[in-house]
Write a protein that holds these residues in place. Structure first.
Motif, PDB file in Angstrom:
ATOM      1  N   LEU A  62     -22.085  42.291  43.048  1.00 54.76           N
ATOM      2  CA  LEU A  62     -22.182  43.566  42.340  1.00 54.76           C
ATOM      3  C   LEU A  62     -20.872  44.347  42.395  1.00 54.76           C
ATOM      4  CD1 LEU A  62     -25.731  44.858  43.301  1.00 54.76           C
ATOM      5  CD2 LEU A  62     -24.926  44.197  41.040  1.00 54.76           C
ATOM      6  N   LEU A  63     -20.190  44.278  43.514  1.00 59.08           N
ATOM      7  CA  LEU A  63     -18.910  44.975  43.631  1.00 59.08           C
ATOM      8  C   LEU A  63     -17.818  44.327  42.784  1.00 59.08           C
ATOM      9  CD1 LEU A  63     -18.796  45.814  47.434  1.00 59.08           C
ATOM     10  CD2 LEU A  63     -19.057  47.408  45.535  1.00 59.08           C
ATOM     11  N   SER A  64     -17.958  43.029  42.485  1.00 58.63           N
ATOM     12  CA  SER A  64     -16.925  42.345  41.716  1.00 58.63           C
ATOM     13  C   SER A  64     -17.079  42.532  40.207  1.00 58.63           C
ATOM     14  CB  SER A  64     -16.941  40.851  42.050  1.00 58.63           C
ATOM     15  OG  SER A  64     -18.084  40.235  41.489  1.00 58.63           O
ATOM     16  N   ILE A  65     -18.206  43.064  39.736  1.00 61.00           N
ATOM     17  CA  ILE A  65     -18.430  43.226  38.294  1.00 61.00           C
ATOM     18  C   ILE A  65     -17.363  44.107  37.638  1.00 61.00           C
ATOM     19  CG2 ILE A  65     -20.017  44.201  36.583  1.00 61.00           C
ATOM     20  CD1 ILE A  65     -22.308  43.078  38.208  1.00 61.00           C
ATOM     21  N   PRO A  66     -17.009  45.269  38.206  1.00 63.47           N
ATOM     22  CA  PRO A  66     -15.954  46.065  37.542  1.00 63.47           C
ATOM     23  C   PRO A  66     -14.624  45.331  37.434  1.00 63.47           C
ATOM     24  CG  PRO A  66     -17.085  47.390  39.175  1.00 63.47           C
ATOM     25  CD  PRO A  66     -17.577  46.002  39.341  1.00 63.47           C
ATOM     26  N   PHE A  67     -14.287  44.516  38.417  1.00 65.29           N
ATOM     27  CA  PHE A  67     -13.036  43.762  38.360  1.00 65.29           C
ATOM     28  C   PHE A  67     -13.091  42.697  37.272  1.00 65.29           C
ATOM     29  CE2 PHE A  67     -13.233  45.280  42.779  1.00 65.29           C
ATOM     30  CZ  PHE A  67     -12.081  46.051  42.773  1.00 65.29           C
ATOM     31  N   LYS A  68     -14.255  42.095  37.070  1.00 62.87           N
ATOM     32  CA  LYS A  68     -14.408  41.114  35.993  1.00 62.87           C
ATOM     33  C   LYS A  68     -14.282  41.784  34.632  1.00 62.87           C
ATOM     34  CE  LYS A  68     -17.329  38.009  38.643  1.00 62.87           C
ATOM     35  NZ  LYS A  68     -18.615  37.333  38.754  1.00 62.87           N
ATOM     36  N   ILE A  69     -14.865  42.961  34.481  1.00 63.16           N
ATOM     37  CA  ILE A  69     -14.750  43.699  33.222  1.00 63.16           C
ATOM     38  C   ILE A  69     -13.296  44.077  32.966  1.00 63.16           C
ATOM     39  CG2 ILE A  69     -15.376  45.860  32.067  1.00 63.16           C
ATOM     40  CD1 ILE A  69     -18.102  45.648  33.483  1.00 63.16           C
ATOM     41  N   PHE A  70     -12.604  44.521  34.001  1.00 63.56           N
ATOM     42  CA  PHE A  70     -11.185  44.859  33.866  1.00 63.56           C
ATOM     43  C   PHE A  70     -10.370  43.639  33.461  1.00 63.56           C
ATOM     44  CE2 PHE A  70      -6.938  45.244  35.793  1.00 63.56           C
ATOM     45  CZ  PHE A  70      -6.477  46.332  35.065  1.00 63.56           C
ATOM     46  N   ALA A  71     -10.680  42.482  34.022  1.00 64.13           N
ATOM     47  CA  ALA A  71      -9.948  41.262  33.680  1.00 64.13           C
ATOM     48  C   ALA A  71     -10.164  40.881  32.220  1.00 64.13           C
ATOM     49  CB  ALA A  71     -10.380  40.116  34.598  1.00 64.13           C
ATOM     50  N   VAL A  72     -11.382  41.025  31.723  1.00 62.33           N
ATOM     51  CA  VAL A  72     -11.657  40.722  30.318  1.00 62.33           C
ATOM     52  C   VAL A  72     -10.896  41.678  29.407  1.00 62.33           C
ATOM     53  CG1 VAL A  72     -13.471  40.772  28.570  1.00 62.33           C
ATOM     54  CG2 VAL A  72     -13.881  39.634  30.739  1.00 62.33           C
ATOM     55  N   CYS A  73     -10.887  42.947  29.757  1.00 62.11           N
ATOM     56  CA  CYS A  73     -10.151  43.941  28.954  1.00 62.11           C
ATOM     57  C   CYS A  73      -8.652  43.653  28.974  1.00 62.11           C
ATOM     58  CB  CYS A  73     -10.422  45.340  29.472  1.00 62.11           C
ATOM     59  SG  CYS A  73     -12.090  45.898  29.190  1.00 62.11           S
ATOM     60  N   LEU A  74      -8.124  43.296  30.121  1.00 63.37           N
ATOM     61  CA  LEU A  74      -6.704  43.007  30.225  1.00 63.37           C
ATOM     62  C   LEU A  74      -6.330  41.762  29.423  1.00 63.37           C
ATOM     63  CD1 LEU A  74      -4.079  43.939  31.576  1.00 63.37           C
ATOM     64  CD2 LEU A  74      -4.607  42.390  33.448  1.00 63.37           C
ATOM     65  N   LYS A  75      -7.166  40.722  29.481  1.00 72.09           N
ATOM     66  CA  LYS A  75      -6.894  39.512  28.701  1.00 72.09           C
ATOM     67  C   LYS A  75      -6.913  39.805  27.206  1.00 72.09           C
ATOM     68  CE  LYS A  75      -8.486  35.933  31.849  1.00 72.09           C
ATOM     69  NZ  LYS A  75      -9.460  34.843  32.066  1.00 72.09           N
ATOM     70  N   SER A  76      -7.869  40.618  26.768  1.00 76.84           N
ATOM     71  CA  SER A  76      -7.930  40.938  25.341  1.00 76.84           C
ATOM     72  C   SER A  76      -6.744  41.799  24.921  1.00 76.84           C
ATOM     73  CB  SER A  76      -9.247  41.621  24.997  1.00 76.84           C
ATOM     74  OG  SER A  76      -9.355  42.840  25.678  1.00 76.84           O
ATOM     75  N   LEU A  77      -6.316  42.714  25.773  1.00 81.32           N
ATOM     76  CA  LEU A  77      -5.148  43.532  25.471  1.00 81.32           C
ATOM     77  C   LEU A  77      -3.889  42.671  25.372  1.00 81.32           C
ATOM     78  CD1 LEU A  77      -4.044  46.424  25.095  1.00 81.32           C
ATOM     79  CD2 LEU A  77      -3.642  46.439  27.552  1.00 81.32           C
ATOM     80  N   LEU A  78      -3.737  41.712  26.280  1.00 81.23           N
ATOM     81  CA  LEU A  78      -2.570  40.830  26.226  1.00 81.23           C
ATOM     82  C   LEU A  78      -2.611  39.921  25.004  1.00 81.23           C
ATOM     83  CD1 LEU A  78      -2.145  39.897  29.991  1.00 81.23           C
ATOM     84  CD2 LEU A  78      -0.718  41.410  28.610  1.00 81.23           C
ATOM     85  N   ALA A  79      -3.797  39.479  24.597  1.00 78.97           N
ATOM     86  CA  ALA A  79      -3.916  38.662  23.385  1.00 78.97           C
ATOM     87  C   ALA A  79      -3.551  39.479  22.152  1.00 78.97           C
ATOM     88  CB  ALA A  79      -5.327  38.110  23.268  1.00 78.97           C
ATOM     89  N   LEU A  80      -3.972  40.744  22.114  1.00 83.14           N
ATOM     90  CA  LEU A  80      -3.609  41.622  21.001  1.00 83.14           C
ATOM     91  C   LEU A  80      -2.097  41.843  20.958  1.00 83.14           C
ATOM     92  CD1 LEU A  80      -4.433  43.576  18.710  1.00 83.14           C
ATOM     93  CD2 LEU A  80      -4.566  45.348  20.466  1.00 83.14           C
ATOM     94  N   LEU A  81      -1.501  42.078  22.105  1.00 79.97           N
ATOM     95  CA  LEU A  81      -0.057  42.275  22.171  1.00 79.97           C
ATOM     96  C   LEU A  81       0.694  41.029  21.717  1.00 79.97           C
ATOM     97  CD1 LEU A  81       2.215  44.218  23.016  1.00 79.97           C
ATOM     98  CD2 LEU A  81       2.079  43.193  25.289  1.00 79.97           C
ATOM     99  N   GLU A  82       0.226  39.869  22.149  1.00 85.24           N
ATOM    100  CA  GLU A  82       0.859  38.622  21.744  1.00 85.24           C
ATOM    101  C   GLU A  82       0.760  38.418  20.235  1.00 85.24           C
ATOM    102  OE1 GLU A  82       0.572  33.804  22.570  1.00 85.24           O
ATOM    103  OE2 GLU A  82      -1.041  35.131  23.216  1.00 85.24           O
ATOM    104  N   SER A  83      -0.424  38.696  19.681  1.00 88.13           N
ATOM    105  CA  SER A  83      -0.577  38.509  18.240  1.00 88.13           C
ATOM    106  C   SER A  83       0.294  39.496  17.452  1.00 88.13           C
ATOM    107  CB  SER A  83      -2.041  38.655  17.837  1.00 88.13           C
ATOM    108  OG  SER A  83      -2.481  39.967  18.063  1.00 88.13           O
ATOM    109  N   LEU A  84       0.454  40.713  17.964  1.00 87.68           N
ATOM    110  CA  LEU A  84       1.331  41.670  17.284  1.00 87.68           C
ATOM    111  C   LEU A  84       2.799  41.258  17.371  1.00 87.68           C
ATOM    112  CD1 LEU A  84      -0.253  45.100  18.266  1.00 87.68           C
ATOM    113  CD2 LEU A  84      -0.251  43.996  16.030  1.00 87.68           C
ATOM    114  N   LEU A  85       3.205  40.710  18.498  1.00 91.00           N
ATOM    115  CA  LEU A  85       4.596  40.292  18.649  1.00 91.00           C
ATOM    116  C   LEU A  85       4.909  39.044  17.826  1.00 91.00           C
ATOM    117  CD1 LEU A  85       5.217  40.912  22.438  1.00 91.00           C
ATOM    118  CD2 LEU A  85       6.119  42.205  20.516  1.00 91.00           C
ATOM    119  N   LEU A  86       3.937  38.177  17.648  1.00 87.91           N
ATOM    120  CA  LEU A  86       4.168  36.945  16.899  1.00 87.91           C
ATOM    121  C   LEU A  86       3.860  37.081  15.413  1.00 87.91           C
ATOM    122  CD1 LEU A  86       2.841  34.273  19.398  1.00 87.91           C
ATOM    123  CD2 LEU A  86       5.195  34.948  18.956  1.00 87.91           C
ATOM    124  N   LEU A  87       3.386  38.250  14.984  1.00 86.36           N
ATOM    125  CA  LEU A  87       3.048  38.451  13.584  1.00 86.36           C
ATOM    126  C   LEU A  87       4.233  38.243  12.643  1.00 86.36           C
ATOM    127  CD1 LEU A  87       0.880  39.205  11.518  1.00 86.36           C
ATOM    128  CD2 LEU A  87       1.525  41.588  11.881  1.00 86.36           C
TER     129      LEU A  87
END
Length: 68
Positions: free
Chosen positions: A33-58
């Motif tokens: 239960l304590l690790s759930i917020p860290f998992k959510i943060f990791a998913v958000c960070l991965k999606s943010l990095l994917a968005l940044l990568e797609s913007l840089l490679l556009l």
């Protein structure tokens, strides 16, 4: 395979030290239960990095570069 290994290790722990094995059974859900917020943060960070990568490679994709 990971689940089988976990069960096997827990059984070995049960044979060697059963109070510790019971403590693990009681504490593990709270750790999960304590690790759930860290998992959510990791998913958000991965999606943010994917968005940044797609913007840089556009611009490269607009010029016809393809990743093979």
């Amino acid at each position: 395979m990971k689940l089988i290994l976990t069960i096997l290790l827990w059984c070995i722990l049960w044979v060697l030290c059963w109070p510790l094995a019971l403590l693990v059974l009681l504490v593990l859900p709270f750790i999960w239960l304590l690790s759930i917020p860290f998992k959510i943060f990791a998913v958000c960070l991965k999606s943010l990095l994917a968005l940044l990568e797609s913007l840089l490679l556009l611009p490269a994709r607009m010029l016809g570069y393809r990743v093979s």
